[in-house]
Design a protein around this motif. Structure first.
Motif, PDB file in Angstrom:
ATOM      1  N   ARG A  21      11.251   4.865  -3.348  1.00  0.00           N
ATOM      2  CA  ARG A  21      10.841   4.782  -1.770  1.00  0.00           C
ATOM      3  C   ARG A  21      10.082   3.561  -1.392  1.00  0.00           C
ATOM      4  O   ARG A  21      10.302   2.855  -0.615  1.00  0.00           O
ATOM      5  CB  ARG A  21      10.276   6.095  -1.370  1.00  0.00           C
ATOM      6  N   ASP A  22       8.971   3.300  -2.294  1.00  0.00           N
ATOM      7  CA  ASP A  22       8.230   2.327  -2.180  1.00  0.00           C
ATOM      8  C   ASP A  22       8.990   0.887  -2.452  1.00  0.00           C
ATOM      9  O   ASP A  22       8.518   0.088  -1.640  1.00  0.00           O
ATOM     10  CB  ASP A  22       7.031   2.585  -3.293  1.00  0.00           C
ATOM     11  N   ARG A  65       0.531   0.657  -0.778  1.00  0.00           N
ATOM     12  CA  ARG A  65       1.745   0.907  -1.418  1.00  0.00           C
ATOM     13  C   ARG A  65       2.655   1.618  -0.211  1.00  0.00           C
ATOM     14  O   ARG A  65       2.217   2.574   0.535  1.00  0.00           O
ATOM     15  CB  ARG A  65       1.701   1.802  -2.509  1.00  0.00           C
ATOM     16  N   GLY A  66       4.049   0.811   0.048  1.00  0.00           N
ATOM     17  CA  GLY A  66       4.799   1.598   0.794  1.00  0.00           C
ATOM     18  C   GLY A  66       4.812   1.195   2.463  1.00  0.00           C
ATOM     19  O   GLY A  66       5.531   1.702   3.240  1.00  0.00           O
ATOM     20  N   LYS A  67       3.582   0.448   2.571  1.00  0.00           N
ATOM     21  CA  LYS A  67       3.381   0.052   3.955  1.00  0.00           C
ATOM     22  C   LYS A  67       3.277  -1.448   4.133  1.00  0.00           C
ATOM     23  O   LYS A  67       3.832  -1.979   4.959  1.00  0.00           O
ATOM     24  CB  LYS A  67       2.173   0.729   4.603  1.00  0.00           C
ATOM     25  N   HIS A  71       4.627  -5.619  -4.863  1.00  0.00           N
ATOM     26  CA  HIS A  71       5.108  -4.283  -5.209  1.00  0.00           C
ATOM     27  C   HIS A  71       5.225  -4.607  -7.028  1.00  0.00           C
ATOM     28  O   HIS A  71       5.115  -3.775  -7.727  1.00  0.00           O
ATOM     29  CB  HIS A  71       6.578  -3.898  -4.915  1.00  0.00           C
TER      30      HIS A  71
END
Length: 283
Positions: free
Chosen positions: A57-58, A226-228, A235
């Motif tokens: 997902r990340d 992370r993820g945003k 990453h």
């Protein structure tokens, strides 16, 4: 008495071989070996773990964010590059040299400094940060800050490709169109734009490549959330620091693959750009 004209000198074959060997060895050590290492490490455990890394997902969020940033920053700089090149090459005005210098300024400033400038301006304790905070506007550690930093770093690429070409072309065709009654927009779309299309595409390509691969400025303003707010380069760093090497090199291989595609398109555009410029000079 006429002096005999000596034949053109040619370098000895051994010198040519040495120079070519040094160039190839240097490129292999500095460029090809690291590039090969990226793909080798990404595939070290096979294709399945590599593909699984992209399903994270990340990782998906990082890829989407990188594409979003490029989709915003590149058109902005393309519009600015067109406007700046038009102003510099078609008009004489006070401050023209200063404008050209400012266009080149991001080339000479460290990307980290570029990001730090935005922190000083829009951070919580920056010049405009408290005022923006009262309005509910947040720049640092958001997509907005990443867009601003990326736009600044990639600002010169389109303009710097267009300005030399438009200077070489001159204003004769635009002047002829004006005498025939064409307005400014019609002259731009039917005369100017077709003459600069390859240089424009080349500049956009370079701008896109830099926008997707930018690390320093983005690292300062993003916060590495992370993820945003973590783009693909950020990453990769996060995964590498976590000793998740396969996933890190998997994302890095995607960036490297884009670089190879960029190189192929760049070679094609350079050929088209050179042929078109040569044809225009013979008009």
């Amino acid at each position: 008495m006429k002096h005999a004209v000596s034949p053109a000198r040619r370098d000895p074959p051994w010198l040519v071989a040495i120079l070519i060997g040094i160039s190839v060895a240097y490129l292999a050590l500095v460029l090809l070996l690291p590039l090969f290492t990226v793909f080798a490490e990404a595939l070290r455990r096979g294709l399945a773990p590599l593909l699984q890394s992209f399903a994270d997902r990340d990782a998906i969020a990082a890829i989407q964010l990188t594409l979003l940033i490029a989709a915003i920053a590149v058109p902005l700089n393309a519009i600015f590059g067109l406007a700046a090149a038009w102003a510099v090459t078609k008009f004489e005005f006070w401050g023209k040299s200063a404008l050209i210098t400012l266009i080149d300024l991001p080339f000479s400033i460290s990307p980290v400094i570029s990001g730090l400038v935005y922190v000083l301006l829009y951070g919580a304790h920056g010049w405009f940060g408290p005022a923006l905070d009262t309005l509910g506007i947040k720049v640092i550690f958001t997509v907005t800050g990443i867009v601003l930093a990326t736009t600044l770093v990639t600002l010169p690429f389109v303009a710097r490709e267009l300005i030399p070409l438009m200077q070489a072309q001159g204003n004769d065709e635009e002047a002829a169109a004006a005498t025939l009654g064409a307005n400014g927009w019609r002259t731009f779309f039917q005369i100017t734009l077709p003459n600069i299309k390859w240089a424009l595409m080349y500049g956009v390509l370079l701008c896109t490549a830099r926008a997707m691969g930018e690390f320093g400025a983005v690292a300062v303003v993003s916060g590495h959330i992370r993820g945003k707010t973590a783009t693909m380069p950020l990453h990769v760093e996060i995964l590498y620091n976590e000793y998740n090497f396969v996933a890190a090199f998997a994302v890095a291989s995607l960036l490297a693959l884009f670089a190879l595609v960029t190189l192929a398109v760049k070679t094609f555009l350079e050929a088209q750009f050179a042929d078109e410029l040569a044809a225009q000079r013979w008009r």
